[in-house]
Design a protein around this motif. Structure first.
Motif, PDB file in Angstrom:
ATOM      1  N   ASP A 160       4.448   1.157  14.520  1.00  0.00           N
ATOM      2  CA  ASP A 160       4.444   2.050  15.658  1.00  0.00           C
ATOM      3  C   ASP A 160       3.081   2.189  16.238  1.00  0.00           C
ATOM      4  OD1 ASP A 160       5.321   4.164  17.320  1.00  0.00           O
ATOM      5  OD2 ASP A 160       5.828   5.390  15.587  1.00  0.00           O
ATOM      6  N   TYR A 161       2.915   2.452  17.411  1.00  0.00           N
ATOM      7  CA  TYR A 161       1.829   2.794  18.116  1.00  0.00           C
ATOM      8  C   TYR A 161       1.177   1.438  18.650  1.00  0.00           C
ATOM      9  CZ  TYR A 161       1.903   7.311  15.777  1.00  0.00           C
ATOM     10  OH  TYR A 161       2.332   8.424  15.334  1.00  0.00           O
ATOM     11  N   GLN A 162       2.334   0.752  19.062  1.00  0.00           N
ATOM     12  CA  GLN A 162       1.959  -0.778  19.560  1.00  0.00           C
ATOM     13  C   GLN A 162       1.366  -0.619  20.875  1.00  0.00           C
ATOM     14  OE1 GLN A 162       5.176  -3.354  20.083  1.00  0.00           O
ATOM     15  NE2 GLN A 162       4.107  -4.921  21.102  1.00  0.00           N
ATOM     16  N   ASP A 163       0.402  -1.527  21.194  1.00  0.00           N
ATOM     17  CA  ASP A 163      -0.327  -1.405  22.768  1.00  0.00           C
ATOM     18  C   ASP A 163      -0.679  -2.977  22.706  1.00  0.00           C
ATOM     19  OD1 ASP A 163      -1.338  -0.560  25.010  1.00  0.00           O
ATOM     20  OD2 ASP A 163      -2.619   0.708  24.376  1.00  0.00           O
ATOM     21  N   THR A 164      -0.996  -3.306  24.065  1.00  0.00           N
ATOM     22  CA  THR A 164      -1.365  -4.560  24.517  1.00  0.00           C
ATOM     23  C   THR A 164      -2.992  -4.261  24.795  1.00  0.00           C
ATOM     24  OG1 THR A 164       0.574  -5.234  25.407  1.00  0.00           O
ATOM     25  CG2 THR A 164      -1.352  -6.494  26.106  1.00  0.00           C
ATOM     26  N   LEU A 165      -3.862  -5.218  24.368  1.00  0.00           N
ATOM     27  CA  LEU A 165      -5.316  -5.277  24.429  1.00  0.00           C
ATOM     28  C   LEU A 165      -5.534  -6.029  25.873  1.00  0.00           C
ATOM     29  CD1 LEU A 165      -6.552  -6.222  20.925  1.00  0.00           C
ATOM     30  CD2 LEU A 165      -6.435  -3.738  22.046  1.00  0.00           C
ATOM     31  N   PHE A 166      -6.612  -5.561  26.667  1.00  0.00           N
ATOM     32  CA  PHE A 166      -6.780  -6.142  27.783  1.00  0.00           C
ATOM     33  C   PHE A 166      -8.114  -6.199  28.113  1.00  0.00           C
ATOM     34  CE2 PHE A 166      -2.656  -4.509  29.113  1.00  0.00           C
ATOM     35  CZ  PHE A 166      -2.067  -5.485  29.678  1.00  0.00           C
ATOM     36  N   GLU A 167      -8.540  -7.378  28.871  1.00  0.00           N
ATOM     37  CA  GLU A 167     -10.004  -7.438  29.326  1.00  0.00           C
ATOM     38  C   GLU A 167      -9.965  -7.249  30.894  1.00  0.00           C
ATOM     39  OE1 GLU A 167     -12.332 -10.603  27.831  1.00  0.00           O
ATOM     40  OE2 GLU A 167     -12.567  -9.970  25.847  1.00  0.00           O
ATOM     41  N   GLY A 168      -9.988  -6.252  31.443  1.00  0.00           N
ATOM     42  CA  GLY A 168      -9.693  -6.073  32.860  1.00  0.00           C
ATOM     43  C   GLY A 168      -7.973  -6.206  33.007  1.00  0.00           C
ATOM     44  N   ASP A 169      -7.683  -7.076  33.881  1.00  0.00           N
ATOM     45  CA  ASP A 169      -6.300  -7.192  34.155  1.00  0.00           C
ATOM     46  C   ASP A 169      -5.833  -8.479  33.169  1.00  0.00           C
ATOM     47  OD1 ASP A 169      -5.740  -5.400  35.892  1.00  0.00           O
ATOM     48  OD2 ASP A 169      -6.153  -6.526  37.549  1.00  0.00           O
ATOM     49  N   VAL A 170      -6.585  -9.093  32.263  1.00  0.00           N
ATOM     50  CA  VAL A 170      -6.118 -10.273  31.518  1.00  0.00           C
ATOM     51  C   VAL A 170      -5.804  -9.700  29.958  1.00  0.00           C
ATOM     52  CG1 VAL A 170      -6.875 -12.426  30.445  1.00  0.00           C
ATOM     53  CG2 VAL A 170      -7.494 -11.578  32.646  1.00  0.00           C
ATOM     54  N   PRO A 171      -4.578  -9.965  29.631  1.00  0.00           N
ATOM     55  CA  PRO A 171      -4.033  -9.572  28.315  1.00  0.00           C
ATOM     56  C   PRO A 171      -4.807 -10.359  27.118  1.00  0.00           C
ATOM     57  CG  PRO A 171      -2.370 -10.856  29.217  1.00  0.00           C
ATOM     58  CD  PRO A 171      -3.339 -10.585  30.305  1.00  0.00           C
ATOM     59  N   THR A 172      -5.331  -9.848  26.076  1.00  0.00           N
ATOM     60  CA  THR A 172      -5.994 -10.679  25.033  1.00  0.00           C
ATOM     61  C   THR A 172      -5.468 -10.455  23.436  1.00  0.00           C
ATOM     62  OG1 THR A 172      -7.676  -8.744  24.890  1.00  0.00           O
ATOM     63  CG2 THR A 172      -8.273 -10.393  26.422  1.00  0.00           C
ATOM     64  N   GLY A 173      -4.462  -9.659  23.332  1.00  0.00           N
ATOM     65  CA  GLY A 173      -3.950  -9.464  22.135  1.00  0.00           C
ATOM     66  C   GLY A 173      -3.265  -8.108  21.936  1.00  0.00           C
ATOM     67  N   ILE A 174      -2.940  -7.713  20.715  1.00  0.00           N
ATOM     68  CA  ILE A 174      -2.356  -6.883  20.422  1.00  0.00           C
ATOM     69  C   ILE A 174      -2.722  -5.684  19.379  1.00  0.00           C
ATOM     70  CG2 ILE A 174       0.119  -7.770  20.975  1.00  0.00           C
ATOM     71  CD1 ILE A 174       0.726  -8.287  18.221  1.00  0.00           C
ATOM     72  N   THR A 175      -2.529  -4.416  19.385  1.00  0.00           N
ATOM     73  CA  THR A 175      -2.992  -3.698  18.457  1.00  0.00           C
ATOM     74  C   THR A 175      -1.650  -2.809  17.651  1.00  0.00           C
ATOM     75  OG1 THR A 175      -4.571  -1.903  17.677  1.00  0.00           O
ATOM     76  CG2 THR A 175      -3.854  -1.807  20.135  1.00  0.00           C
ATOM     77  N   PHE A 176      -1.738  -2.337  16.745  1.00  0.00           N
ATOM     78  CA  PHE A 176      -0.570  -1.352  16.211  1.00  0.00           C
ATOM     79  C   PHE A 176      -0.948  -0.877  14.965  1.00  0.00           C
ATOM     80  CE2 PHE A 176       0.155  -5.690  14.816  1.00  0.00           C
ATOM     81  CZ  PHE A 176       0.593  -5.634  13.386  1.00  0.00           C
TER      82      PHE A 176
END
Length: 427
Positions: free
Chosen positions: A201-217
């Motif tokens: 649960d609680y999945q989110d996408t990691l960003f640096e500015g507008d660039v996606p860099t990974g996932i967290t959950f």
């Protein structure tokens, strides 16, 4: 290698592998399914390696030839008769010579034809069997009388469980969940559904500015919560392997600190939703290893969630081994692309149905090509800064060639892309 020689080699390798298993008695995890087998294998191997000596299947060695090669610790000799003779001699030495053999084997066990899993389950006896999602229209359905036949064959992995073995099932897939009724072994489930023993649960996408860099959950189990962060990939395709690995690890007595520490350093395989820097300050989502209908749908869902970060471009190639279901599956992919992309590029004859369905659904920017190289060349001339490009197709369409043309660091292609070995380059 001629077919007759191949059959002889397989019989001899299996004989040697059975002797090795009898001699060393390693514990074994077997993994099957239609989505994420290799990623799940790698995640489970990473977790078990925190405490044990582990050997995992190389790349995707998951056939009646690949499984004994893994057991014996051998590489493929491709079409070299001399190479296979040498492999058989090495296998014999593994049987009779002194070795520090692994405590655990983590094996992919694939299914292409009816009977494949049944044959493997006769001699590979498992301490743990993991079934990832299969879906209503799985890959490799071409040689089965129905889509349910694929699930039934993959489900035979449960036949290979030892009396005290454990089954680990993808709860979100109704068909896979139903396999619980076909085994007397202890069953553990994993997935997004809160009813699963281990769920996310609680999945989110990691960003640096507008660039996606990974996932967290977060992983939830037994009223406990463990945060997980994975860099360099996108999508819940990588969350499922982590859930399976957590479930297997806990069943083997590892604590959650050991498990999460191992997963923080888990190296995800190339060509599976990998984030790469593209030319002209673009971002590539490299998902070129293979494609099935369920995996394409998941990848497009990720792209849809990135709306507003730049143009979303999808390069979708043929999905192979779907037989009579091919047209329906490709048209469904085209429908799923409509809300997810700004520009759609298809590659290959079968993928024309993706383009057709997308146009019928109201997507105006659709272009089709026959080869990955032509698609890559076209993209070079149309990219803008901040574009996000998803590239996905079956192995046979070779979409890594398009990625190579678009990546900002082509000198690193050997380590970043799939199918970079000599045998693939000659095809």
């Amino acid at each position: 290698m001629k077919e007759s020689l191949k059959k002889i080699v397989i019989v001899l390798l299996i004989f040697e592998a059975r002797l090795v298993l009898w001699r060393y008695k390693p514990r074994i995890v077997g993994i099957t399914g239609s989505v994420g087998k290799t990623s799940t294998k790698d995640a489970i191997a990473a977790v078990l390696s925190s405490r044990y000596i582990v050997r995992k299947s190389q790349k995707s060695f998951n056939s009646e030839l690949g499984v004994p090669l893994t057991v014996l610790g051998l590489d493929t000799a491709w079409g070299s008769a001399k190479g296979w003779i040498l492999n058989l001699l090495k296998g014999l030495w593994c049987v009779v010579g002194p070795h520090n053999y692994p405590e655990w084997l983590v094996l992919e066990m694939g299914v292409d034809h009816p009977g494949d899993m049944e044959r493997l389950s006769r001699w590979v006896k498992l301490d743990a069997a993991v079934v990832t999602r299969v879906g209503h229209m799985p890959v490799h359905v071409e040689f089965f009388p129905s889509t349910t036949g694929v699930l039934e064959e993959k489900g035979k992995i449960l036949w290979a469980l030892k009396p005290r073995g454990d089954a680990f099932l993808a709860y979100d897939d109704e068909g896979v969940r139903g396999l619980k009724e076909k085994t007397k072994s202890r069953v553990h489930t994993f997935g997004y559904d809160a009813e699963a023993d281990v769920h996310a649960d609680y999945q989110d996408t990691l960003f640096e500015g507008d660039v996606p860099t990974g996932i967290t959950f977060k992983v939830l189990f037994d009223d406990k919560v463990a945060p997980i962060r994975i860099e360099g990939v996108l999508g819940r395709q990588f969350i499922y392997p982590v859930l399976a690995a957590v479930s297997v690890g806990m069943a083997q007595g590892l604590n959650i600190v050991e498990i999460t520490d191992a997963l923080e350093h888990y190296e995800t395989p190339p060509g599976r939703m990998h984030l790469l820097k593209g030319i002209q300050n673009t971002t590539i989502i490299d998902d070129t290893y293979n494609a099935s209908p369920i995996a394409v749908a998941e990848a497009l869902r990720v792209l849809e969630q990135l709306k507003g970060r730049g143009r979303r471009i999808a390069v979708l190639g043929n999905m192979a081994e779907l037989g009579a279901h091919s047209e329906e599956a490709h048209r469904e992919a085209g429908k799923e692309a409509v809300p997810a992309v700004d520009v759609l590029i298809t590659v290959g004859v079968f993928a024309h149905n993706i383009a057709l369905a997308a146009r019928e659904g109201g997507l105006s920017s659709v272009i089709s090509f026959d080869t990955a190289s032509l698609a890559g060349e076209h993209l070079v001339g149309m990219l803008r800064p901040n574009d996000i490009i998803l590239i996905k197709g079956s192995q046979s369409i070779r979409l890594e060639r398009a990625v190579e043309r678009l990546m900002a660091e082509p000198d690193r292609k050997e380590s970043l892309l799939v199918r970079q070995g000599k045998a693939w380059k000659e095809r």
